[in-house]
Structure formats: C-alpha cells, structure tokens
Design a protein around this motif. Structure first.
Motif, PDB file in Angstrom:
ATOM      1  N   LEU A  53      -7.538  -1.149   0.974  1.00  0.00           N
ATOM      2  CA  LEU A  53      -8.304  -1.854   1.991  1.00  0.00           C
ATOM      3  C   LEU A  53      -7.542  -3.120   2.354  1.00  0.00           C
ATOM      4  O   LEU A  53      -7.009  -3.814   1.473  1.00  0.00           O
ATOM      5  N   ALA A  54      -7.482  -3.410   3.644  1.00  0.00           N
ATOM      6  CA  ALA A  54      -6.799  -4.608   4.125  1.00  0.00           C
ATOM      7  C   ALA A  54      -7.746  -5.382   5.023  1.00  0.00           C
ATOM      8  O   ALA A  54      -8.333  -4.810   5.957  1.00  0.00           O
ATOM      9  N   SER A  55      -7.926  -6.666   4.748  1.00  0.00           N
ATOM     10  CA  SER A  55      -8.818  -7.500   5.559  1.00  0.00           C
ATOM     11  C   SER A  55      -8.019  -8.595   6.223  1.00  0.00           C
ATOM     12  O   SER A  55      -7.100  -9.174   5.642  1.00  0.00           O
ATOM     13  N   GLY A  56      -8.343  -8.851   7.456  1.00  0.00           N
ATOM     14  CA  GLY A  56      -7.761  -9.952   8.213  1.00  0.00           C
ATOM     15  C   GLY A  56      -8.785 -10.467   9.181  1.00  0.00           C
ATOM     16  O   GLY A  56      -9.896  -9.920   9.299  1.00  0.00           O
ATOM     17  N   PHE A  57      -8.451 -11.504   9.901  1.00  0.00           N
ATOM     18  CA  PHE A  57      -9.412 -12.095  10.831  1.00  0.00           C
ATOM     19  C   PHE A  57      -9.810 -11.068  11.885  1.00  0.00           C
ATOM     20  O   PHE A  57      -8.984 -10.535  12.613  1.00  0.00           O
ATOM     21  N   GLY A  58     -11.096 -10.757  11.942  1.00  0.00           N
ATOM     22  CA  GLY A  58     -11.613  -9.871  12.961  1.00  0.00           C
ATOM     23  C   GLY A  58     -11.543  -8.394  12.647  1.00  0.00           C
ATOM     24  O   GLY A  58     -11.941  -7.575  13.478  1.00  0.00           O
ATOM     25  N   ASP A  59     -11.071  -7.991  11.440  1.00  0.00           N
ATOM     26  CA  ASP A  59     -10.938  -6.565  11.187  1.00  0.00           C
ATOM     27  C   ASP A  59     -10.819  -6.295   9.693  1.00  0.00           C
ATOM     28  O   ASP A  59     -10.359  -7.151   8.926  1.00  0.00           O
ATOM     29  N   VAL A  60     -11.262  -5.117   9.290  1.00  0.00           N
ATOM     30  CA  VAL A  60     -11.003  -4.569   7.962  1.00  0.00           C
ATOM     31  C   VAL A  60     -10.523  -3.137   8.169  1.00  0.00           C
ATOM     32  O   VAL A  60     -11.162  -2.361   8.892  1.00  0.00           O
ATOM     33  N   ARG A  61      -9.403  -2.787   7.542  1.00  0.00           N
ATOM     34  CA  ARG A  61      -8.837  -1.452   7.700  1.00  0.00           C
ATOM     35  C   ARG A  61      -8.738  -0.756   6.347  1.00  0.00           C
ATOM     36  O   ARG A  61      -8.634  -1.405   5.308  1.00  0.00           O
ATOM     37  N   GLN A  62      -8.732   0.571   6.433  1.00  0.00           N
ATOM     38  CA  GLN A  62      -8.708   1.391   5.228  1.00  0.00           C
ATOM     39  C   GLN A  62      -7.605   2.435   5.342  1.00  0.00           C
ATOM     40  O   GLN A  62      -7.382   2.999   6.414  1.00  0.00           O
ATOM     41  N   SER A  63      -6.921   2.663   4.202  1.00  0.00           N
ATOM     42  CA  SER A  63      -5.854   3.661   4.161  1.00  0.00           C
ATOM     43  C   SER A  63      -6.028   4.531   2.924  1.00  0.00           C
ATOM     44  O   SER A  63      -6.333   4.022   1.838  1.00  0.00           O
ATOM     45  N   TYR A  64      -5.808   5.848   3.111  1.00  0.00           N
ATOM     46  CA  TYR A  64      -5.856   6.774   1.983  1.00  0.00           C
ATOM     47  C   TYR A  64      -4.470   7.315   1.626  1.00  0.00           C
ATOM     48  O   TYR A  64      -4.356   8.167   0.743  1.00  0.00           O
ATOM     49  N   ASP A  65      -3.429   6.812   2.302  1.00  0.00           N
ATOM     50  CA  ASP A  65      -2.077   7.311   2.054  1.00  0.00           C
ATOM     51  C   ASP A  65      -1.096   6.182   1.781  1.00  0.00           C
ATOM     52  O   ASP A  65       0.020   6.168   2.281  1.00  0.00           O
ATOM     53  N   ALA A  66      -1.539   5.201   0.980  1.00  0.00           N
ATOM     54  CA  ALA A  66      -0.687   4.093   0.537  1.00  0.00           C
ATOM     55  C   ALA A  66      -0.160   3.257   1.693  1.00  0.00           C
ATOM     56  O   ALA A  66       0.940   2.702   1.619  1.00  0.00           O
ATOM     57  N   GLY A  67      -0.941   3.152   2.763  1.00  0.00           N
ATOM     58  CA  GLY A  67      -0.587   2.260   3.849  1.00  0.00           C
ATOM     59  C   GLY A  67       0.201   2.877   4.971  1.00  0.00           C
ATOM     60  O   GLY A  67       0.592   2.173   5.909  1.00  0.00           O
ATOM     61  N   GLU A  68       0.425   4.181   4.929  1.00  0.00           N
ATOM     62  CA  GLU A  68       1.152   4.821   6.016  1.00  0.00           C
ATOM     63  C   GLU A  68       0.303   4.873   7.286  1.00  0.00           C
ATOM     64  O   GLU A  68       0.811   4.719   8.393  1.00  0.00           O
ATOM     65  N   SER A  69      -0.976   5.102   7.139  1.00  0.00           N
ATOM     66  CA  SER A  69      -1.886   5.117   8.287  1.00  0.00           C
ATOM     67  C   SER A  69      -3.166   4.380   7.913  1.00  0.00           C
ATOM     68  O   SER A  69      -3.557   4.337   6.743  1.00  0.00           O
TER      69      SER A  69
END
Length: 699
Positions: A246-262
């Motif tokens: 999981l990656a959080s930044g200003f205005g968004d949180v993103r999720q990856s199941y492939d070690a950050g490729e997508s």
C-alpha cells in the motif's frame, strides 16, 4: 591632619554606601531567589512515540516530552498501566526524536535516534549507548536486524550525479557491526520500508524526482525503479505477503499485488475523497488499517474529518469505523497481542486505546502525568489563581483554577486552547477566551445569539460589574472579507440569571450590542478604564494595514478613532493587548507603547529594535509603584527607567510564557510561567533615579 583623615574616611564610607545603594538593586534583584509552583498536572502528555515488539513481546513503550527531559514509560499491552522507566535528559533530545523501535526478538532491546546518532538500549530503556554515528529513517524488520537510511557527504558518494546523496546502513547483530550499500539518488525526506518476511526485500521512495518506487530483492546490491507512485508516497508491506503493498500520498492511496509493478487507486467508493492518509498499518495477520483525512460531505479542504478504514481480505473489501478517528495527526499502532486492538497517540491527547478495531476509543494514560504549559495567568485580590494553556499541539490545553495560591488545582475547561482569562476578585466569576469563543464561567452563553459567528480575540470586565463584559474580535463580512467588531452585553436587557443565560425579562431584545468599527478588519485588543468604567479602548487592524486606537466614552455604544500609533519610520505598531494602570494606557505586542493623555498621543517604551530584542508585550503587568514587567523569548524582564532598557530577572529555566502580578498578599508578587511550572517572587523595589551624597567638610 587626623580630622582630615577622619573626614576622608567617613566620606569614603558614605560614598561607598551611596554608590552601593545606587547599584545594589541591579545584582540583588537579579539574583533574588524564585519559588516554583508545580502548576496543573494532567493525565497523558505530549507523547512522541509508542512502540511494541512486532512478534515477541506483550510490552509497550512510550516516549513523553517533559521539561526535564524525555521520559520513557512501559506497560503491558493488555493492561495499559504505565510505569516510568527513566528520564532521558542527556541521551535523547525531545525536539528531534520521533520514532522508537522494539527488537522483534527481544522486548528489552530498544532502538531510536536523536537526530545525529542511532541509539540502543539492551535493558528495557534504563541505559542507552550510541551504536551508529548517523541517523535517519529506520526499520527493524527482524530480530537484531536494523536498517538506517541517512545522508552522506557528496564526496563519499559513488556517483557524482547525485546532488544530495544518501545511503543505507545495515546491521544484523543489533548494531555492533554495520555495512553500507549503494542506493539510488534520493534526498532528504525519503522513505524506507523493509519486508518482515524477508529483510533482503527493501523499498525506497525518494522525496523528489519522478515519484519512483525503488525495489531491491538482494539486500541492496541491485535496484529496480517503477515510476507510478503518488507524490510523497509512504510504503507499507504486508507481513504475510511481501508482494502486497500500500502506498499513501497526498490525495491518494494505491494498492499493488505484484510488488509495485502495477497499482490501483482506492480513491473510489466506498472511500470518500482522500486529503491525506498518513497512517497505513498491517496487523500480524494481514489485517489492514488506514487512518486518513477525508472529505466530510463536499470536496472542501476546510470540511474534512479523520477516519479509519479497515480490511480483512488483503484490501479487496473495506469497512469504515463507526466512530471517527480521535483527531487528525494522531498516530496508530496495532497491538502485538491482539490485531483487533489499536493504540493512537499525539502530543495533545496522550495515548488512546480502541479494543474494537477503531470503533470506540478510551484514554490509556494511567501512570502518565504531565505539566500544563501555561500561556495566561490571572490572579485576583482574594488569592485565587486562574491559568490557561493554549500551546498548539500540546497536552491537555484548558483552563485551571487554584483557590490556595497554586498548591492544588481543579480543571475548569478541558481540551480547548485558552488565550485569556479575567476573573472577579472575591467571587467565582470569570470570563475567558478559548479558540475564538467567549466563555462566562465554564459555558458559552452565545451559541445562537449575536456572537455566534464572531471570533473573539480579547475580553475585559470590571470587578464592580462582571456581568457587562467588553468583547473584541471579528466576523466574516463577505466570502473573502472580515470586519472588526466590538460588543458589550445589552445594559437594557434587565437582570441576568446566575447561569449567565438570557434575561428573565424582555427576551426579544438583543443580548449583545455589536458595534462594527468602520474600516476595521479585526479588533485585536480591548480594555475598560477601571477609574472611569464608561471609558473603553480598543485596538483595530484597518484595511490599510494601520493599527488604530478607538475610544468610547459611553460604555461601548459609540466608538471614535483617536490615534494610529507608528514608530519613527512610519511602521504601525502591532497591538495584541491594552492595559490601564495608574492613569496611563499601555499597548503591547511586539514592543510596548504608552499614552498619558487618554490615548490621543503615544510614546514608545520599547520595541524589538531595542538593546534587548526579545521583549514582547502580549503579557504586561504594572506594579503599584508604576514599574512595567514583561516577558521575552528567554526570560522575564523589568523596564529599567535609569538604563532605559529591559533588565533581565533571571527566571530559572528561561523561556517565559506568561506573566502577571498578584496583589492578594502583604507584598506584590510577580508570577511567571515556563515549561517547569509557575515561578513567583516579590516584586523588586523600583530603581533609585538619583541620590544626594553627604557634604564633605573642607579642612
């Protein structure tokens, strides 16, 4: 000859005594002892870090800022009864430490840093040693395994293309031996995350550049980059699956199941618009908690609330906690004993605990007691003492009262920043300003009245009539403009009940008479002349940037501008407080000015351009003999009429926050607050302006 020698001897003695008397007040009063009162003590405190072993221990540790040094407390995670371990007054700086780590293999081994070096304790925090001569973001993913991301000198970098080179130091023996690795060009503020399942897997997020996520699967020997992160992202790794991020930044949180490729954004239903998500935590069983600031109803940065989202299935479905997160900016920790239990902490609330996944919170501050940082002091002639705490981001702001001169205290207002309090001697009546709201005793009497939309900046009352307070402040005029206002309670409204509510007769009349001062943006200070109660003064910031003094001769109904004080260079004075003492009016802000003709003309007593440039006049006190006292950034001061400058009073600990004079005893007492409590001493005698020497007989 003997007579001559005798007269010379007597003359020398008289001259010595005279000069000694002339200058004795300088060292004597400067060195006079201060007596310290503890001041109010509240549960909890400015907590900087809470930590627990991720796999091995039921023990929690917390670091609490304190005037005498950082204090380390310990508690079992399932009981939350804190016991102080040690005061770290020399090893750790309270202004720099913001993280604490417990070794996953040994709950008695702790790590932290003081801004310049990495430290370790092997006895549960009793003693600390330096184990590495650099400091920065840390990770302790496995027993005895430590990572430190820190800057290095440019000439030591392996590449000449990096302007701000950093490196990672790693230890696999709890800090006894270290090795360094080459990393991509990062910069200050970069992030570090290491997989608990495999410490060879390392993620780096640079503070600048193209928002690239760097990944190494061989302990930092090689790196791969993927430019797909939100700005300023922070990475969290699933302890049960190192490819789930999981990656959080200003205005968004993103999720990856492939070690950050997508990546896939969580900025969609059921989530509301994210403004920030500083807290993302995986529990030991893979459960996810996100502490975020989200839009309350509309996409409006001024209308946001802190919330907690939770997922039990690797982020595929989410739950929203039924109770909001305690406050934005609080930190989160998942209990190492029970993944359903959360801990939250901040410098303003201490430690809170939720036993039900963030759906309800209770205080968990038993055993932690901290002093209040006092920003306002109000003594009265009967020996009562009121103090207010309003330090931003500090523990338990509020209003506190002592009926025995500061020995014992009771809490009047809780968890609100108190800017000023004025009491009535011999009664239990007081008025206060807290976060722009006006309080009479411990209630806000104007929730739906004329003052509902007014932000109050100052208040004054008379001992002879405490039910007619004078208020100053401002309110919104248009969407982008404000107007300065002055208000008094309507004198024609009739008797007022003891609960300070609406009049018992003719409730159709307004409770308050509100006067808009033409051309004023905000009214910053107000005072009633105690010698002539119908005469009042206020200071207002005008649309042209000048500060103008207004005067009322009819008890606050009509106001006339009388002066716009400015220094010799034409710069207007900033005025935060007005005072009337001994028929003289004082105005204080960054500097002190005074008027001897009812406010028509003003003279400078001091400014920040004086010899001592640390004096501020937001808290002035004037003694019965006309001496002016103020506090500065480093001490309490008295205006020296002989030297025409401020004389330091050598307050122990320095850094004064508030100042007042107490007239309740046989002698006037000067009260000054700092981080150590309230200090008091007798008001020193006024300096002697001149002295006549005895006549010397000529022989």
């Amino acid at each position: 000859m003997k007579r001559v020698l005798a007269f010379l001897a007597v003359s020398l003695v008289w001259i010595g005594l005279a000069w000694g008397f002339l200058f004795s007040w300088i060292p004597a009063h400067a060195q006079e002892e201060w007596t310290r009162l503890d001041g109010p003590i509240v549960p909890g405190g400015p907590v900087m870090a809470v930590a627990a072993s991720s796999a091995q221990s039921n023990t929690l540790y917390t670091l609490v800022d304190h005037p005498y040094g950082v204090r380390l407390f310990r508690s079992a995670a399932d009981t939350i009864a804190w016991t102080q371990v040690v005061t770290l007054s020399s090893e750790i700086s309270p202004t720099l430490i913001n993280a604490l780590f417990v070794d996953p293999g040994d709950g008695a081994v702790l790590y932290t840093h003081n801004g310049s070096a990495t430290l370790r304790s092997q006895d549960g925090g009793l003693s600390w040693t330096e184990i590495f001569t650099a400091a920065g973001p840390m990770a302790v993913p496995a027993p005895s395994t430590i990572f430190v991301l820190h800057p290095i000198a440019a000439e030591s970098a392996s590449s000449d293309d990096c302007f701000d080179p950093w490196t990672i130091a790693r230890s696999d023996d709890a800090g006894d031996q270290w090795q360094t690795m080459d990393v991509p060009c990062l910069g200050a503020g970069s992030g570090l995350a290491v997989a608990q399942s495999d410490p060879q897997i390392i993620y780096l997020t640079p503070a600048t550049g193209f928002n690239t996520l760097y990944r190494s699967i061989d302990g930092g020997k090689t790196w791969q980059g993927n430019r797909s992160l939100p700005p300023g992202a922070r990475i969290a790794i699933d302890p049960t699956d190192d490819s789930h991020l999981l990656a959080s930044g200003f205005g968004d949180v993103r999720q990856s199941y492939d070690a950050g490729e997508s990546w896939a954004s969580l900025f969609q239903r059921p989530f509301r618009a994210f403004f920030d998500a500083p807290e993302i935590h995986f529990a030991g069983d893979g459960r996810i908690y996100i502490g975020a600031q989200v839009a309350a109803a509309t996409f409006d940065i001024e209308n946001t609330v802190p919330v907690i989202y939770r997922s039990h299935d690797k982020g595929r479905t989410w739950w929203l906690a039924t109770e909001l997160m305690p406050e934005f900016g609080m930190r989160l920790l998942v209990s190492p004993v029970d993944p359903s239990t959360l801990f939250s902490w901040s410098r303003s609330r201490g430690v809170l605990r939720s036993p039900n996944q963030g759906n309800g919170w209770q205080e968990a501050n038993e055993g932690i007691l901290s002093p209040v940082l006092i920003q306002s002091i109000e003594p009265d002639d009967a020996g009562d003492l009121y103090v207010g705490a309003s330090r931003f981001n500090q523990a338990r702001n509020g209003l506190f009262h002592s009926a025995d001169g500061g020995i014992t205290w009771r809490t009047v207002l809780t968890d609100t920043q108190v800017q000023k309090v004025v009491s009535t001697p011999g009664t239990d009546q007081f008025v206060a300003i807290a976060q722009g709201r006006f309080y009479q005793n411990n209630i806000m009497p104007h929730g739906s009245s004329e003052l509902h939309l007014v932000l109050v900046t100052d208040v004054d009352i008379l001992a002879s009539n405490p039910f007619r307070p004078l208020l100053a402040g401002y309110r919104r005029n248009t969407e982008y403009q404000y107007e300065g206002i002055v208000s008094i309670r309507n004198p024609d409204i009739g008797p007022i009940r003891s609960d300070w509510g609406v009049s018992t007769i003719d409730s159709g009349r307004p409770n308050w008479l509100v006067s808009v001062l033409s051309g004023a943006v905000s009214v910053t200070a107000a005072v009633i002349d105690p010698n002539q109660p119908t005469r009042m003064y206020v200071a207002a910031v005008m649309t042209d940037g000048l500060t103008t003094i207004f005067r009322s001769e009819d008890g606050g109904v009509q106001w006339q501008p009388i002066a716009s004080p400015a220094n010799e260079h034409g710069v207007p004075y900033r005025i935060d407080r007005l005072y009337v003492a001994n028929s003289r009016i004082y105005a204080g802000g960054f500097g002190v000015i005074y008027s001897d003709d009812d406010g028509n003309t003003w003279h400078e007593l001091s400014s920040r351009t004086a010899l001592n440039d640390t004096i501020i006049g937001t808290h002035l006190s004037v003694s019965n003999d006309g001496q002016v006292f103020a506090f500065g950034e480093t001490d309490a001061y008295r205006w020296n009429v002989i030297l025409h400058d401020w004389e330091r009073l050598n307050l122990p600990g320095g850094s004064a926050y508030a100042l007042a004079i107490d007239n309740s005893g046989n002698e006037e007492t000067l009260l000054v607050s700092n981080a150590q409590g309230i200090w008091k001493r007798n008001v020193p005698l006024a300096p002697v302006g001149s002295i006549w020497l005895p006549t010397i007989e000529r022989q």
